[in-house]
Structure formats: C-alpha cells, structure tokens
Design a protein around this motif. Structure first.
Motif, PDB file in Angstrom:
ATOM      1  N   ALA A  80       0.833  -1.207   0.000  1.00 53.00           N
ATOM      2  CA  ALA A  80       0.000   0.000   0.000  1.00 53.00           C
ATOM      3  C   ALA A  80       0.868   1.258   0.000  1.00 53.00           C
ATOM      4  O   ALA A  80       0.545   2.250  -0.667  1.00 53.00           O
ATOM      5  N   GLU A  81       2.001   1.200   0.738  1.00 50.01           N
ATOM      6  CA  GLU A  81       2.881   2.373   0.838  1.00 50.01           C
ATOM      7  C   GLU A  81       3.570   2.711  -0.465  1.00 50.01           C
ATOM      8  O   GLU A  81       4.004   3.841  -0.667  1.00 50.01           O
ATOM      9  N   SER A  82       3.684   1.726  -1.343  1.00 50.77           N
ATOM     10  CA  SER A  82       4.333   1.995  -2.630  1.00 50.77           C
ATOM     11  C   SER A  82       3.337   2.560  -3.643  1.00 50.77           C
ATOM     12  O   SER A  82       3.669   2.767  -4.806  1.00 50.77           O
ATOM     13  N   SER A  83       2.105   2.819  -3.193  1.00 53.62           N
ATOM     14  CA  SER A  83       1.108   3.419  -4.082  1.00 53.62           C
ATOM     15  C   SER A  83       0.259   4.417  -3.296  1.00 53.62           C
ATOM     16  O   SER A  83       0.495   4.632  -2.114  1.00 53.62           O
ATOM     17  N   THR A  84      -0.736   4.976  -3.955  1.00 53.53           N
ATOM     18  CA  THR A  84      -1.600   5.936  -3.251  1.00 53.53           C
ATOM     19  C   THR A  84      -2.610   5.234  -2.352  1.00 53.53           C
ATOM     20  O   THR A  84      -3.352   5.885  -1.618  1.00 53.53           O
ATOM     21  N   LEU A  85      -2.623   3.905  -2.410  1.00 52.99           N
ATOM     22  CA  LEU A  85      -3.579   3.155  -1.597  1.00 52.99           C
ATOM     23  C   LEU A  85      -3.381   3.402  -0.108  1.00 52.99           C
ATOM     24  O   LEU A  85      -4.325   3.304   0.677  1.00 52.99           O
ATOM     25  N   ILE A  86      -2.143   3.748   0.287  1.00 55.29           N
ATOM     26  CA  ILE A  86      -1.874   4.004   1.708  1.00 55.29           C
ATOM     27  C   ILE A  86      -2.712   5.179   2.216  1.00 55.29           C
ATOM     28  O   ILE A  86      -3.080   5.228   3.393  1.00 55.29           O
ATOM     29  N   ASP A  87      -3.040   6.126   1.326  1.00 51.50           N
ATOM     30  CA  ASP A  87      -3.866   7.256   1.744  1.00 51.50           C
ATOM     31  C   ASP A  87      -5.271   6.802   2.125  1.00 51.50           C
ATOM     32  O   ASP A  87      -5.811   7.204   3.151  1.00 51.50           O
ATOM     33  N   GLU A  88      -5.852   5.948   1.274  1.00 53.75           N
ATOM     34  CA  GLU A  88      -7.186   5.438   1.582  1.00 53.75           C
ATOM     35  C   GLU A  88      -7.171   4.543   2.813  1.00 53.75           C
ATOM     36  O   GLU A  88      -8.047   4.618   3.664  1.00 53.75           O
ATOM     37  N   LEU A  89      -6.142   3.679   2.885  1.00 61.20           N
ATOM     38  CA  LEU A  89      -6.021   2.779   4.020  1.00 61.20           C
ATOM     39  C   LEU A  89      -5.851   3.588   5.314  1.00 61.20           C
ATOM     40  O   LEU A  89      -6.469   3.288   6.340  1.00 61.20           O
ATOM     41  N   GLY A  90      -5.021   4.624   5.250  1.00 62.00           N
ATOM     42  CA  GLY A  90      -4.772   5.473   6.409  1.00 62.00           C
ATOM     43  C   GLY A  90      -6.031   6.198   6.879  1.00 62.00           C
ATOM     44  O   GLY A  90      -6.290   6.312   8.076  1.00 62.00           O
ATOM     45  N   ARG A  91      -6.808   6.669   5.908  1.00 62.37           N
ATOM     46  CA  ARG A  91      -8.078   7.342   6.251  1.00 62.37           C
ATOM     47  C   ARG A  91      -9.035   6.363   6.930  1.00 62.37           C
ATOM     48  O   ARG A  91      -9.685   6.684   7.920  1.00 62.37           O
ATOM     49  N   PHE A  92      -9.095   5.150   6.370  1.00 68.73           N
ATOM     50  CA  PHE A  92      -9.955   4.117   6.940  1.00 68.73           C
ATOM     51  C   PHE A  92      -9.555   3.819   8.389  1.00 68.73           C
ATOM     52  O   PHE A  92     -10.399   3.768   9.284  1.00 68.73           O
ATOM     53  N   VAL A  93      -8.244   3.643   8.625  1.00 70.59           N
ATOM     54  CA  VAL A  93      -7.752   3.286   9.958  1.00 70.59           C
ATOM     55  C   VAL A  93      -8.077   4.386  10.973  1.00 70.59           C
ATOM     56  O   VAL A  93      -8.588   4.113  12.060  1.00 70.59           O
ATOM     57  N   LEU A  94      -7.807   5.651  10.600  1.00 74.85           N
ATOM     58  CA  LEU A  94      -8.071   6.752  11.527  1.00 74.85           C
ATOM     59  C   LEU A  94      -9.557   6.847  11.878  1.00 74.85           C
ATOM     60  O   LEU A  94      -9.925   6.975  13.045  1.00 74.85           O
TER      61      LEU A  94
END
Ligand code: C2E
Ligand code: CA
Ligand code: CA
Ligand code: CA
Length: 278
Positions: A80-94
C-alpha cells in the motif's frame, strides 16, 4: 560458466518482474477488499506496569481475503505504501479507530487508542486536518488519540514533520515514537518535537533476558526518556521474566502476547490482564 551467468541474469530479471506483478496484484486485491469491508482493525491492550490498569490499545490492521486468507500486515502495508492506496487505508484506519475508541469511552472513560501512521501519511499536508475530521465525526476526545510514528518517517522532511507534530500537540493529540532503538533519533530531538514517549522495539525486548547489551540499552532508553519527561512503552512482552525485568528498570507501560493478543474492538472495554502479573 558464461552461459550459467547469463541464465542467472535471466532468472533474476524474471524474478524481479514476477515480484512487481505480484505486488500490483496484491494492491488491486487490497483495494477491492477495502471496498468490500474485508479489512478490519484489531486492538492490543497497553497496560500500566505499576497498577496493571489498561490505559489504551493499539489499532492493528487485519486483512482477510476470501482466497488468499490472512495476509501479514508488514506485507500488505508495504504494498500500500508503494502506491496511493496508503492514503485510503490510512483514512480508513483513523476513522475506524476513532469510532471504536469513542464507543469504549462510555464504560472506560479516558481509554486511549494508538494509531500507526506511515511515513508517507506524515508527508501529506492534510494529515492534521484528517485527524481533526476523524475526531469530530466520532466525538472522541483528542487526548484519547495517540499517533505512533517511526523514527525514519521523521527524517524525510524534518521541517514538515516538526510543523505537523507541533500542530498535533497544540490540539492535545499525543505522539509516540514507534520501534525506538532501531533508528538514530536522539532523545533531545524528540523532546524538542514534544513527543509523549517512545516504544521500545520488540527486537530489544525479545533479548533482554539473554543479551546484556539489549538489557543495558533498554534500561538506558528508559532512564534517558524519564530524564526529559517522556514515558516508555515496551512492546512484544511475551514472558513474566521480561515483564519483571522491565518493571525493575522503571518501564512505564507494557504491551505483548503475555498480556493479550490483538482482539476485536468489542472485547477491549471488558479486558483485564491476569491479576497474578501485577
Ligand atoms: P508495530 O507497530 O511495531 O506493531 C506491533 C507488532 O507486534 C504487531 O504486529 C503485533 O501484533 C506484534 N506483537 C505484539 N505483541 C507481540 C508479542 O508479544 N510477540 C510478538 N512476536 N509480536 C507481538 P502486526 O499486527 O503483524 O503488525 C506489524 C506492523 O504492521 C506494525 O508493527 C506496524 O508497523 C504495521 N501496521 C499494523 N497496522 C497498521 C496500520 O493501521 N497502519 C500502519 N501504517 N501500519 C500498521
Ligand atoms: Ca506501532
Ligand atoms: Ca515494533
Ligand atoms: Ca540482541
């Protein structure tokens, strides 16, 4: 020999291409799973060493894919960190962590939630805004949210990191330094950034009984952290002997399989550690 070398190079190239394709496939599957609700958070209790009181819990991502089964967080978070997916994942987690922790407040007022923030998330200008939004939507008090940042993420853009950390502290949000001891941050630098405390990496805790160097280092980290007004969590505590040694060395908080494995949000409010440990 020459031919062998040539073949070796081809194998290596094939291997690289296969790895890149595998990562792309994982990214795609993770994206779909996030939409289908197959990604979830578990929580691992954090306990005060003097009283045995549960003071908080760390949110840890879990991904169960219908065909792949359980995928390790270290693996899919790297993807996820190697793509923009980390942004969505991070939003979900928060959003999810604040929502879950808000529900705990009724029976356990003040119980905190720890949220892991990846280096890439810290580099985004909207992190503070995103945090505020998650707090507002859930109704969780800011003081009940702790963000866990790694040393390396603070070093990418020091000015932006300092600015973000100041903005978080001004809003009463705690910041902890994760995996401490594996990087190079001095405690003085952390004090200037007004970090609440450090988490001693599990690789040190694993060896404190057998390796005098790891014990000395852990004990020095605790003493130095206290001298600048920071607190210390030891992670990965698996045995009673480790717990006692950490207590003798003045550690404040502990987290690990000895106390509890990560569990669903609904079980956190009722969790109490085994009384014999404290
Ligand atoms: P971390 O932040 O260092 O989290 C602690 C890891 O140690 C977790 O692994 C936890 O399950 C494991 N652990 C806790 N106690 C023990 C113990 O007593 N013994 C052993 N052997 N392990 C223990 P997990 O859940 O596999 O997560 C791995 C890493 O993935 C985390 O390391 C963190 O860097 C990352 N991660 C997990 N959730 C998130 C997330 O929501 N966002 C981000 N950015 N990263 C996350
Ligand atoms: Ca962590
Ligand atoms: Ca760690
Ligand atoms: Ca060692």
């Amino acid at each position: 020999a020459k031919l062998e070398g040539k073949n070796g190079l081809f194998f290596y190239r094939d291997h690289l291409r296969a790895a890149a394709e595998e990562n792309l496939r994982l990214e795609q599957l993770l994206r779909e799973s996030l939409e289908r609700g197959e990604v979830d958070l578990n929580y691992q209790p954090i306990v005060a060493l003097d009283s045995g009181r549960v003071v908080g819990a760390e949110a840890l991502l879990r991904w169960h894919h219908p065909e792949l089964g359980q995928v390790e967080p270290d693996r899919f978070i790297a993807v996820a960190e190697s793509s923009t997916l980390i942004d969505e994942l991070g939003r979900f987690v928060l959003a999810r962590a604040c929502h879950d922790a808000a529900a705990w407040q009724e029976s356990c007022p003040g119980l905190r939630v720890g949220v892991n923030i990846s280096g890439r998330q810290l580099l985004r200008r909207d992190l503070v805004h995103l945090v505020e939004q998650s707090l507002a939507e859930s109704g969780l008090p800011a003081a009940c949210l702790s963000l866990e940042l790694t040393e390396s993420s603070l070093l990418h853009d020091r000015d932006l990191a300092a600015e973000t950390l100041l903005a978080l502290r001004q809003r009463d949000i705690n910041v902890w330094l994760d995996d401490f001891g594996t990087g190079f941050s001095g405690l003085n630098h952390l004090r200037q950034l007004r970090v609440s405390g450090v988490k001693i990496d599990r690789s040190f805790v694993a060896d404190i009984l057998s390796d005098p160097d790891d014990l000395a280092l852990s004990s020095a980290i605790i003493a130095m952290a206290h001298s600048v007004g920071m607190r210390v969590i030891a992670e990965g505590v698996e045995s009673r002997e480790q717990l006692e040694l950490l207590r003798d060395n003045g550690c404040d908080l502990v987290q690990g399989f000895l106390l509890a494995r990560p569990m669903p949000a609904a079980e956190i409010a009722a969790f109490r550690p085994e009384p014999g440990l404290f």
